[in-house]
Motif scaffolding. Structure first.
Motif, PDB file in Angstrom:
ATOM      1  N   LYS A   1       0.813  -1.335  -0.308  1.00 56.18           N
ATOM      2  CA  LYS A   1      -0.605  -0.473   0.325  1.00 56.18           C
ATOM      3  C   LYS A   1       0.535   1.167   0.218  1.00 56.18           C
ATOM      4  CE  LYS A   1      -4.479  -1.890   1.855  1.00 56.18           C
ATOM      5  NZ  LYS A   1      -5.067  -2.334   2.308  1.00 56.18           N
ATOM      6  N   ILE A   2       2.064   1.220   1.074  1.00 52.85           N
ATOM      7  CA  ILE A   2       2.971   1.853   0.660  1.00 52.85           C
ATOM      8  C   ILE A   2       3.526   3.104  -0.697  1.00 52.85           C
ATOM      9  CG2 ILE A   2       4.536   2.907   1.728  1.00 52.85           C
ATOM     10  CD1 ILE A   2       3.695   2.299   4.538  1.00 52.85           C
TER      11      ILE A   2
ATOM     12  N   GLN B   1       5.485  13.708   4.149  1.00 53.30           N
ATOM     13  CA  GLN B   1       4.263  14.522   3.290  1.00 53.30           C
ATOM     14  C   GLN B   1       3.515  13.335   2.698  1.00 53.30           C
ATOM     15  OE1 GLN B   1       6.159  16.894   1.173  1.00 53.30           O
ATOM     16  NE2 GLN B   1       6.496  18.859   2.880  1.00 53.30           N
ATOM     17  N   ILE B   2       3.900  12.257   2.198  1.00 51.58           N
ATOM     18  CA  ILE B   2       3.290  11.384   1.438  1.00 51.58           C
ATOM     19  C   ILE B   2       2.943  10.470   2.176  1.00 51.58           C
ATOM     20  CG2 ILE B   2       3.354   9.366  -0.180  1.00 51.58           C
ATOM     21  CD1 ILE B   2       5.216  11.643  -1.302  1.00 51.58           C
ATOM     22  N   LEU B   3       2.981   9.732   3.564  1.00 53.45           N
ATOM     23  CA  LEU B   3       1.904   9.314   4.154  1.00 53.45           C
ATOM     24  C   LEU B   3       0.932  10.584   4.868  1.00 53.45           C
ATOM     25  CD1 LEU B   3       5.225   7.239   5.975  1.00 53.45           C
ATOM     26  CD2 LEU B   3       3.609   6.581   4.064  1.00 53.45           C
ATOM     27  N   ASP B   4       1.805  11.170   5.384  1.00 53.74           N
ATOM     28  CA  ASP B   4       0.221  11.916   5.998  1.00 53.74           C
ATOM     29  C   ASP B   4      -0.802  12.153   5.418  1.00 53.74           C
ATOM     30  OD1 ASP B   4       2.335  12.445   8.010  1.00 53.74           O
ATOM     31  OD2 ASP B   4       3.438  14.577   7.807  1.00 53.74           O
ATOM     32  N   LYS B   5      -0.291  12.453   3.521  1.00 50.16           N
ATOM     33  CA  LYS B   5      -1.378  13.266   3.509  1.00 50.16           C
ATOM     34  C   LYS B   5      -2.180  11.902   2.699  1.00 50.16           C
ATOM     35  CE  LYS B   5      -2.287  15.165  -1.478  1.00 50.16           C
ATOM     36  NZ  LYS B   5      -1.731  15.042  -2.609  1.00 50.16           N
TER      37      LYS B   5
ATOM     38  N   TYR C   1      -1.295   5.591   7.718  1.00 51.25           N
ATOM     39  CA  TYR C   1       0.223   5.832   7.956  1.00 51.25           C
ATOM     40  C   TYR C   1       1.001   6.923   8.433  1.00 51.25           C
ATOM     41  CZ  TYR C   1      -1.709   3.557   3.243  1.00 51.25           C
ATOM     42  OH  TYR C   1      -2.802   3.030   2.857  1.00 51.25           O
ATOM     43  N   GLN C   2       0.538   7.466   8.767  1.00 55.60           N
ATOM     44  CA  GLN C   2       1.831   8.408   9.823  1.00 55.60           C
ATOM     45  C   GLN C   2       1.847   7.750  11.181  1.00 55.60           C
ATOM     46  OE1 GLN C   2      -1.356  11.388  11.318  1.00 55.60           O
ATOM     47  NE2 GLN C   2      -1.613  12.208   8.791  1.00 55.60           N
TER      48      GLN C   2
END
Length: 185
Positions: free
Chosen positions: A114-115, A140-144, A149-150
């Protein structure tokens, strides 16, 4: 009684005629003004266009003069492209004991399917591009992507990706043995 019946339509027609005449006069004057104004704007734009074309021609001649001066001083060699490191799947398989596909981000400790999909939709498609991505951009990609995902820490992902890109499989495997879910202990 018949006289007023004839006067009313005549008066209404006369009033309508006068109003029509006045409205026509009014609109014909404003359209003339608009046409004149538009013609002035067009003339101004044409003058500005001519000025800009002259400036471009002047700059082109200056550029060609500079290029001629540089080429007469030395012979420039074309810049060499950075050497691409070829992927050696057999070396990766020897170290990891399984087939590794080129640019498979899941080989990096802490990145799952998924990541990997998140990163690929964000334009990070290769180990090289991930190795050149900052940790802040990865976060930032994970936070978004949302709350779930954070919790991931991408602190080592660019360095792991660089080892993958450079083909340093044993070094990567040894380092991943120390890592805990992609995090340094």
């Amino acid at each position: 009684m018949n006289l007023p019946c004839f006067l009313i339509p005549i008066l209404v027609g006369l009033i309508c005629g006068i109003l029509g005449y006045l409205l026509g006069k009014m609109y014909s004057k404003s359209s003339t003004i608009d046409t004149d104004s538009l013609q002035d704007d067009l003339d101004s734009c044409n003058r500005r266009n001519s000025q800009l074309r002259a400036d471009i021609d002047k700059l082109r001649s200056q550029l060609s003069d500079q290029n001629n001066a540089k080429s007469s001083n030395f012979v420039a060699e074309p810049p060499s492209a950075p050497a691409l490191i070829p992927f050696d799947g057999s070396a990766a398989k020897a170290v990891f004991g399984k087939k590794i596909n080129e640019n498979d981000l899941k080989i990096i400790e802490g990145i799952g399917p998924k990541i990997e999909e998140l990163f690929k939709t964000s334009g990070i498609l290769t180990w090289k591009s991930l190795s050149e991505t900052s940790v802040d951009r990865c976060q930032q990609i994970l936070d978004k992507a949302g709350e779930r995902y954070q919790i991931h820490n991408p602190g080592t992902w660019p360095r792991q990706a660089k080892l993958c890109y450079e083909g340093k499989w044993q070094e990567l495997k040894d380092w991943q043995g120390i890592l805990d879910g992609g995090r340094e202990r």
